[in-house]
Design an enzyme around this catalytic site. Structure first.
Site, PDB file in Angstrom:
ATOM      1  N   GLU A  88      -8.608 -19.711  -6.818  1.00 44.58           N
ATOM      2  CA  GLU A  88     -10.077 -19.638  -6.831  1.00 44.58           C
ATOM      3  C   GLU A  88     -10.631 -19.838  -8.247  1.00 44.58           C
ATOM      4  OE1 GLU A  88      -9.795 -15.854  -4.695  1.00 44.58           O
ATOM      5  OE2 GLU A  88     -11.293 -16.616  -3.307  1.00 44.58           O
TER       6      GLU A  88
ATOM      7  N   GLU B  33      -4.205 -14.547   0.967  1.00 49.50           N
ATOM      8  CA  GLU B  33      -4.851 -13.247   1.205  1.00 49.50           C
ATOM      9  C   GLU B  33      -4.661 -12.726   2.618  1.00 49.50           C
ATOM     10  OE1 GLU B  33      -6.147 -15.747  -0.470  1.00 49.50           O
ATOM     11  OE2 GLU B  33      -7.256 -15.057  -2.225  1.00 49.50           O
TER      12      GLU B  33
HETATM   13  N1  DAK Z   1      -0.540  -8.452  -7.999  1.00 51.06           N
HETATM   14  C1  DAK Z   1       0.246  -7.525  -8.621  1.00 51.06           C
HETATM   15  N2  DAK Z   1       1.541  -7.765  -8.951  1.00 51.06           N
HETATM   16  C2  DAK Z   1       2.045  -8.979  -8.653  1.00 51.06           C
HETATM   17  C3  DAK Z   1       1.282  -9.986  -8.022  1.00 51.06           C
HETATM   18  C4  DAK Z   1      -0.086  -9.683  -7.698  1.00 51.06           C
HETATM   19  N3  DAK Z   1      -0.904 -10.585  -7.135  1.00 51.06           N
HETATM   20  N4  DAK Z   1       2.070 -11.069  -7.855  1.00 51.06           N
HETATM   21  C5  DAK Z   1       3.278 -10.750  -8.370  1.00 51.06           C
HETATM   22  N5  DAK Z   1       3.266  -9.506  -8.859  1.00 51.06           N
HETATM   23  C6  DAK Z   1       4.356  -8.777  -9.503  1.00 51.06           C
HETATM   24  C7  DAK Z   1       5.414  -8.348  -8.478  1.00 51.06           C
HETATM   25  O1  DAK Z   1       5.019  -7.151  -7.840  1.00 51.06           O
HETATM   26  C8  DAK Z   1       6.618  -8.164  -9.380  1.00 51.06           C
HETATM   27  O2  DAK Z   1       6.507  -6.948 -10.054  1.00 51.06           O
HETATM   28  P1  DAK Z   1       7.801  -5.984 -10.298  1.00 51.06           P
HETATM   29  O3  DAK Z   1       8.339  -5.725  -8.942  1.00 51.06           O
HETATM   30  O4  DAK Z   1       8.724  -6.847 -11.143  1.00 51.06           O
HETATM   31  O5  DAK Z   1       7.239  -4.796 -10.999  1.00 51.06           O
HETATM   32  C9  DAK Z   1       6.453  -9.276 -10.407  1.00 51.06           C
HETATM   33  O6  DAK Z   1       5.081  -9.650 -10.375  1.00 51.06           O
HETATM   34  C10 DAK Z   1       7.278 -10.522 -10.090  1.00 51.06           C
HETATM   35  O7  DAK Z   1       6.983 -10.901  -8.757  1.00 51.06           O
HETATM   36  P2  DAK Z   1       8.120 -11.135  -7.642  1.00 51.06           P
HETATM   37  O8  DAK Z   1       9.324 -10.286  -7.919  1.00 51.06           O
HETATM   38  O9  DAK Z   1       7.474 -10.997  -6.318  1.00 51.06           O
HETATM   39  O10 DAK Z   1       8.504 -12.648  -7.940  1.00 51.06           O
HETATM   40  P3  DAK Z   1       9.023 -13.744  -6.905  1.00 51.06           P
HETATM   41  O11 DAK Z   1       9.448 -14.909  -7.724  1.00 51.06           O
HETATM   42  O12 DAK Z   1      10.006 -13.164  -5.948  1.00 51.06           O
HETATM   43  O13 DAK Z   1       7.729 -14.155  -6.060  1.00 51.06           O
HETATM   44  C11 DAK Z   1       5.382 -14.733  -5.759  1.00 51.06           C
HETATM   45  C12 DAK Z   1       6.644 -14.752  -6.691  1.00 51.06           C
HETATM   46  C13 DAK Z   1       4.206 -15.236  -6.565  1.00 51.06           C
HETATM   47  C14 DAK Z   1       5.645 -15.667  -4.572  1.00 51.06           C
HETATM   48  C15 DAK Z   1       5.180 -13.284  -5.247  1.00 51.06           C
HETATM   49  O14 DAK Z   1       5.144 -12.427  -6.389  1.00 51.06           O
HETATM   50  C16 DAK Z   1       3.901 -13.129  -4.502  1.00 51.06           C
HETATM   51  O15 DAK Z   1       3.806 -13.522  -3.326  1.00 51.06           O
HETATM   52  N6  DAK Z   1       2.912 -12.520  -5.153  1.00 51.06           N
HETATM   53  C17 DAK Z   1       1.662 -12.183  -4.529  1.00 51.06           C
HETATM   54  C18 DAK Z   1       0.796 -13.395  -4.475  1.00 51.06           C
HETATM   55  C19 DAK Z   1      -0.483 -13.132  -3.710  1.00 51.06           C
HETATM   56  O16 DAK Z   1      -0.458 -12.683  -2.564  1.00 51.06           O
HETATM   57  N7  DAK Z   1      -1.601 -13.381  -4.374  1.00 51.06           N
HETATM   58  C20 DAK Z   1      -2.883 -13.161  -3.794  1.00 51.06           C
HETATM   59  C21 DAK Z   1      -3.329 -11.798  -4.217  1.00 51.06           C
HETATM   60  S1  DAK Z   1      -4.732 -11.327  -3.267  1.00 51.06           S
HETATM   61  C22 DAK Z   1     -11.640  -9.482  -2.062  1.00 51.06           C
HETATM   62  C23 DAK Z   1     -11.567  -9.570  -3.431  1.00 51.06           C
HETATM   63  C24 DAK Z   1     -10.539 -10.233  -4.030  1.00 51.06           C
HETATM   64  C25 DAK Z   1      -9.523 -10.779  -3.291  1.00 51.06           C
HETATM   65  C26 DAK Z   1      -9.570 -10.663  -1.925  1.00 51.06           C
HETATM   66  C27 DAK Z   1     -10.604 -10.050  -1.298  1.00 51.06           C
HETATM   67  N8  DAK Z   1     -12.706  -8.844  -1.417  1.00 51.06           N
HETATM   68  C28 DAK Z   1     -13.409  -7.794  -2.091  1.00 51.06           C
HETATM   69  C29 DAK Z   1     -13.097  -9.223  -0.106  1.00 51.06           C
HETATM   70  C30 DAK Z   1      -8.453 -11.448  -3.937  1.00 51.06           C
HETATM   71  C31 DAK Z   1      -7.248 -11.411  -3.406  1.00 51.06           C
HETATM   72  C32 DAK Z   1      -6.055 -11.950  -4.030  1.00 51.06           C
HETATM   73  O17 DAK Z   1      -6.010 -12.718  -4.977  1.00 51.06           O
END
Ligand code: DAK
Length: 260
Positions: A114, A134
């Protein structure tokens, strides 16, 4: 100004801001968003800066989205506040009087995609990944993803990405029109700086008015957009830079723009 979660640098008319939370793959928490707003304001106020590059520290991630560990326990009001903080940050990027280039050097997920979409254009490394995961977390894009993504790639493609939460590669993102150019990871910064320097060598007021003209004109009917363009074009003729640019051409020399 000191930043805890950002690297901040100004050189050759280019401001570089890199999100610096590599242990969390540069996820955006409230503090980082607040710092980003301060950094953008600092760059806006600095007349030396004409182009801003937004990137992430490390070779794995641009921004892996909003910080899930901070979001998990939010109540509804806190979520609205957080979402508004995201919206005002992205709005600030879009309205900045400088060109903002996203150099996406790895994961750009959720808020990462975004924020990149709010920049003027996106360059990516070959290992970059884009996506709106998300819904896999039980929410949906909250930093404008349901609005900017369809405008960028069309409704149907945006819906597929948002409903599946799937990631796409840099090349797919280029085919979709999200990314302008893809570079090997090791040359992304250099190539982005090369383009940034080219932009910074042009008339700063003209570039600023061109950005505003494209962005403001995009959402209005063509005739209104063309009218806005004509008014902004006329404004260029009140500047010393217009006289300098055209005189330099006629004198067969490089222009010396002053941003005045
Ligand atoms: N937040 C916090 N920590 C995160 C993170 C995130 N988004 N992404 C990764 N990390 C952290 C992991 O927890 C891990 O931490 P430790 O366990 O080492 O302490 C470290 O980064 C390394 O990540 P992985 O071990 O998971 O690494 P991998 O290579 O295995 O995987 C990955 C990489 C990028 C595929 C995976 O980390 C992943 O899927 N991450 C989450 C990505 C994600 O879902 N992003 C979207 C976040 S939600 C709203 C307002 C805002 C939003 C929505 C609604 N409203 C008010 C309606 C916004 C939402 C988002 O952006």
């Amino acid at each position: 100004m000191a930043y805890q979660n950002l690297l901040f640098d100004i050189a050759d008319g280019i401001g570089t801001v890199a999100v610096n939370r590599p242990k969390a793959l540069n996820a955006l928490n409230t503090e980082t968003l607040r710092e980003l707003q301060r950094a953008l304001q600092e760059l806006e106020n600095n007349p030396e800066v004409q182009v801003v590059i937004l990137t992430g520290v490390g070779d794995r991630s641009f921004i892996a989205g909003a910080d899930i560990s901070e979001m998990r326990d939010m109540n509804s009001l806190e979520a609205i506040r957080f979402s508004k903080l995201g919206h005002t940050t992205l709005d600030q990027i879009e309205r900045l009087g400088k060109v903002v280039i996203a150099a996406v050097n790895g994961f750009a997920l959720g808020g990462g995609t975004e924020i990149a979409l709010a920049c003027d254009f996106i360059f990516a490394s070959e290992n970059a990944k884009f996506g709106q995961p998300e819904v896999t977390l039980g929410v949906f894009p909250g930093f404008g993803g349901t609005q900017r993504l369809p405008r960028s790639i069309g409704k149907a493609r945006a819906k597929e990405l948002i409903f599946t939460g799937a990631m796409i590669s840099a090349e797919e993102a280029r085919d979709f029109g999200i990314v302008n150019r893809v570079f090997p990871a090791e040359s992304l910064v250099e190539e982005t700086r090369r383009v940034a320097k080219k932009i910074a060598s042009n008339g700063p007021i003209a570039v600023q008015l061109a950005k505003a003209s494209v962005d403001r004109g995009y959402d209005v009917p063509l005739r209104e957009g063309c009218h806005m363009e004509a008014v902004a074009f006329g404004a260029c003729f009140t500047t010393m830079d217009q006289k300098e640019g055209m005189t330099a051409f006629l004198e067969k020399r490089k222009p010396r723009f002053k941003g005045k």
